[in-house]
Write a protein that holds these residues in place. Structure first.
Motif, PDB file in Angstrom:
ATOM      1  N   VAL A 241      -9.121  43.150  53.281  1.00  0.00           N
ATOM      2  CA  VAL A 241      -9.374  44.014  54.438  1.00  0.00           C
ATOM      3  C   VAL A 241      -8.650  45.350  54.291  1.00  0.00           C
ATOM      4  N   VAL A 242      -7.418  45.323  53.781  1.00  0.00           N
ATOM      5  CA  VAL A 242      -6.675  46.576  53.609  1.00  0.00           C
ATOM      6  C   VAL A 242      -7.369  47.474  52.586  1.00  0.00           C
ATOM      7  N   SER A 282      -4.474  34.135  64.279  1.00  0.00           N
ATOM      8  CA  SER A 282      -3.923  34.819  65.454  1.00  0.00           C
ATOM      9  C   SER A 282      -2.821  35.815  65.100  1.00  0.00           C
ATOM     10  N   ARG A 283      -2.193  35.671  63.934  1.00  0.00           N
ATOM     11  CA  ARG A 283      -1.141  36.604  63.513  1.00  0.00           C
ATOM     12  C   ARG A 283      -1.621  37.480  62.355  1.00  0.00           C
ATOM     13  N   GLY A 289       0.039  43.899  57.575  1.00  0.00           N
ATOM     14  CA  GLY A 289       1.239  44.664  57.262  1.00  0.00           C
ATOM     15  C   GLY A 289       1.807  44.282  55.916  1.00  0.00           C
ATOM     16  N   LEU A 290       1.836  42.977  55.610  1.00  0.00           N
ATOM     17  CA  LEU A 290       2.320  42.518  54.314  1.00  0.00           C
ATOM     18  C   LEU A 290       1.415  43.016  53.190  1.00  0.00           C
ATOM     19  N   ALA A 291       0.101  42.975  53.419  1.00  0.00           N
ATOM     20  CA  ALA A 291      -0.830  43.444  52.390  1.00  0.00           C
ATOM     21  C   ALA A 291      -0.612  44.922  52.090  1.00  0.00           C
ATOM     22  N   SER A 292      -0.354  45.710  53.117  1.00  0.00           N
ATOM     23  CA  SER A 292      -0.086  47.131  52.916  1.00  0.00           C
ATOM     24  C   SER A 292       1.203  47.339  52.127  1.00  0.00           C
ATOM     25  N   TYR A 293       2.212  46.554  52.446  1.00  0.00           N
ATOM     26  CA  TYR A 293       3.500  46.643  51.748  1.00  0.00           C
ATOM     27  C   TYR A 293       3.339  46.255  50.277  1.00  0.00           C
ATOM     28  N   ARG A 332       1.517  50.295  61.438  1.00  0.00           N
ATOM     29  CA  ARG A 332       0.557  50.256  62.544  1.00  0.00           C
ATOM     30  C   ARG A 332      -0.122  48.895  62.643  1.00  0.00           C
ATOM     31  N   ALA A 333      -0.412  48.289  61.491  1.00  0.00           N
ATOM     32  CA  ALA A 333      -1.123  46.997  61.489  1.00  0.00           C
ATOM     33  C   ALA A 333      -0.307  45.897  62.144  1.00  0.00           C
ATOM     34  N   LEU A 334       1.006  45.985  62.115  1.00  0.00           N
ATOM     35  CA  LEU A 334       1.844  44.947  62.698  1.00  0.00           C
ATOM     36  C   LEU A 334       1.627  44.806  64.205  1.00  0.00           C
TER      37      LEU A 334
END
Length: 338
Positions: A241-242, A282-283, A289-293, A332-334
């Motif tokens: 998705v990222v 649900s999370r 956020g992890l994928a972006s990191y 932002r995704a978080l």
């Protein structure tokens, strides 16, 4: 015989008969364009053609370029519903090419990367390709690791927390400039790690150009297993998705296939995956956020190696410019819910 960078054809010709007795002595090879990490070559004796994979040139993190892991996971998946190339031989003797490497079957197929490539096929075919991409991911995540001999392929307990720390180490090892958002994103991720979904096989870098698509627009082979492990499969979906969200930002990589007419929207990708899986999403914002990191860590490593002249291939200039906005997108995704 001379070969492309990273491939000593004379030494290779001396090794090859032990695993392929019918192979001819006169070898030719070509670096396949598009490889951003491990190096991939076509290798031929004039009659037969194979694919050879080896780590990138220069100093790299061994865990991220483990030829044995790639070879093992593809071998384990060969009799499942996940299409993979047939593996041929693994060489751990660094005296041959200066690094471990392996040979595998060459699979006919196209690794679509750019929207223009898909646009030429039309929206109906593009939609079919995108559906196959998502369906193959759900099939991978449905494979029982124990049933295919991969029970010890990773340490799934504490996987998500270790991923946060692993990519921090990757960023720290590759960082050559100030990246304050990297520290902020790491701290936010580490402070709120969700409970993991059921254990599965994680590809680690699942996207359209890591799947060869055949002439009938079906997945012919999933490739580039260098980061495969056991863990939380939702990390694969989040990275997919990222990549889709940031296709324009990642212009140096040419990864904008999701912008093609007919390609599934992000909502459709997530809904199709959810229809084939019972995992709790649900999370999912945390996973994004992890994928972006993670992607920021990968790109920063490529940026550093390119700046040192250690990366072979075209398309790397300016790749480091994507890292700061990618880290901001992760923050932002978080705030998103599943």
């Amino acid at each position: 015989m001379s070969g492309p960078p990273g491939l000593d054809l004379a030494r290779l010709a001396g090794w090859l008969p032990a695993v392929l007795p019918a192979a001819g002595p006169q070898l030719r090879a070509e670096l396949i364009a598009g490889g951003r990490s491990n190096l991939t070559y076509t290798l031929t004796d004039g009659e037969q053609t194979w694919i050879l994979r080896r780590p990138p040139l220069g100093d790299v993190l061994a865990i991220a370029h483990d030829m044995g892991r790639e070879y093992r996971v593809m071998t384990a998946l060969r009799d499942t519903r996940v299409p993979v190339p047939r593996t041929i031989a693994l060489c751990l003797d660094t005296g041959v090419l200066g690094a471990p490497f392996y040979l595998m079957q060459r699979v006919a197929g196209t690794p679509y990367r750019r929207a223009a490539e898909l646009a030429a096929l039309g929206p109906t075919r593009t939609r079919h390709i995108a559906q196959g991409l998502v369906d193959t991911l759900t099939r991978l995540h449905a494979v029982d690791p124990d049933a295919v001999g991969l029970a010890d392929f990773g340490r799934p307990e504490g996987f998500l927390a270790r991923q946060v720390q692993r990519w921090r180490r990757q960023l720290d090892a590759s960082r050559s400039r100030e990246l304050p958002a990297a520290d902020a994103l790491h701290d936010a991720l580490a402070a709120d790690v969700p409970a993991a979904s059921p254990i599965g096989i994680v590809h680690g870098d699942y996207r359209l150009d890591n799947v060869l698509v055949d002439q009938d627009d079906r997945p012919a082979a999933v490739i580039d297993w260098e980061m495969a492990t056991l863990g939380d499969p939702l990390t694969d979906l989040a990275l997919l998705v990222v990549y889709q969200r940031l296709g324009g930002l990642l212009a140096p990589l040419g990864l904008d296939a999701a912008a093609a007419p007919g390609y599934l929207t992000e909502a459709q990708v997530r809904a199709r995956y959810a229809a084939g899986s019972d995992r709790d999403m649900s999370r999912f914002g945390w996973y994004l956020g992890l994928a972006s990191y993670k992607l920021a860590g990968i790109l920063e490593g490529i940026h550093l190696r390119h700046s040192r002249g250690q990366t072979v291939g075209a398309g790397f200039a300016g790749i480091g410019e994507a890292v700061p906005p990618l880290l901001a997108a992760g923050l932002r995704a978080l705030r998103e819910n599943g």
